[in-house]
Design an enzyme around this catalytic site. Sequence first.
Site, short mmCIF file in Angstrom:
data_model
loop_
_atom_site.label_atom_id
_atom_site.label_comp_id
_atom_site.label_asym_id
_atom_site.label_seq_id
_atom_site.Cartn_x
_atom_site.Cartn_y
_atom_site.Cartn_z
CB SER A 143 61.94 44.47 24.09
OG SER A 143 60.76 45.26 24.06
CE LYS A 161 56.12 50.04 30.55
NZ LYS A 161 55.44 49.75 29.26
CG MET A 248 50.86 51.70 34.85
SD MET A 248 50.88 50.53 33.46
CE MET A 248 52.15 49.39 34.02
CG ASP A 293 54.02 45.44 21.27
OD1 ASP A 293 53.98 44.36 20.64
OD2 ASP A 293 54.87 45.68 22.13
CG ASN A 298 51.77 44.14 25.15
OD1 ASN A 298 52.62 44.06 26.03
ND2 ASN A 298 52.04 44.61 23.94
CG ASP A 312 53.79 47.68 26.60
OD1 ASP A 312 53.88 48.84 26.15
OD2 ASP A 312 54.75 46.88 26.61
#
Length: 444
Positions: A143, A161, A248, A293, A298, A312
Amino acid sequence: MSQPSASESRGLAIPTQRLSRLWHLGRAAGDLAAGIGVQGLIDLARTRASGQPARLHLSPEHTRRFTDRLARMRGAVMKLGQLMSMDGSDIFTPEAAEILSTLRERATPMPLSQLAQVLEREYGAGWDRQFKRFEFTPIAAASIGQVHRAETRDGRRLALKIQFPGVRESIDSDIANLALLGRSFGMAPKGVDIAPFLEEARRQLHREADYEAEAEALESYRTWVGDDPDFYIPAVHRDLTTRHILAMDFAEGVSVDRLAGPEYRRAERDRAATLLMRLTLRELFEFGLVQTDPNFGNYLYDAANKRILLLDFGATKPVAPELVEQYRRLARSAVQGDRTGLREASIALGYVGTDDPDEHIEAMLDLLELASEPLRQPGYYDFGLSDLFERLYHRGRALFHSGVFSTAPAPETLFLHRKFMGSFMLSRRLRARVDLSEMARLCL
């Protein structure tokens, strides 16, 4: 460096203006309504009046249009769609729920031209000289951003990311548009002001869009988990991390909900669900730091090392000690069947008001006791055989329309509820058996 294909280069730019996003959101709502159909909407209206929910028969064609629209928009509205997808089997037909589940793992990637602009803006001209290999095709898109594999000149294998351009700027307009639709469709109980909850959602999404803040949260969480062999948390590479790019360690695995497939043994499903449920309780009652979340994507399962990879940390929130203790008392009272303690904890958390009618308070306490069923049952609770979600859905919806929810808890509890419900939903998805009563005994 691997070069993108022509189709990968095209991508789709994220709509950023509020009116443009409202138009797309309206189109998505229209696709959903068209997929349900006139008779479905009539049934939905009857359901709302009676308090007895009916399964919605959403056509695959319109479901795909709905998910495609949200996948293109990304941002806050896609987060909403992901939440709808997490256990849509209670509301939608299995076919529609399966299509909705794709929102957990994909968004429309950004065009190559936008990707190049972000990389040059964040890393400077000649950014590519830092890398031995950079894969332009993203391995995931969600998202807020998309993930690329890369290898640096000094041999580090990374996952980068990279945030979609315009996401941060679209958050406020998305929340305003969702508020408009919420008021239009009566999505909150009478007398409850949802503005504080939307404001909390807005703040949380802005935190999720700050990758430097996420790096700090990841490192704090990594410290709490320590050298636990059951979990792997990637290390942050600060020299390549900016506010819009998070670098990461690269880690491989499959989305943990894939364990529900026939190729995995029941023991693996039970173990994964147990590990994540125990971690959820530790986050609140030990760490005071909750990754809120619950998107199944995740969590990855590393079958070779029998461990779960945690990804995440944008939605990670510290929890005030006094709020932790209020939840501890709530859970302990529910497990012990202490209605007086449950009532006092519910008032402290804002679930009920001191001046609410007794019948409203008792109805809420009944609902909380029902939700605590897995904690109260001695031994293993079989989520695969349980109909708890259906019972909670029916009871909660009836109370929603009866006006029992005349007060609202503190907005910061919104994401804690989301995390705990997500953990329960994952156990259900895996059809797992989990000894929650023993975990509760140790935590509470």
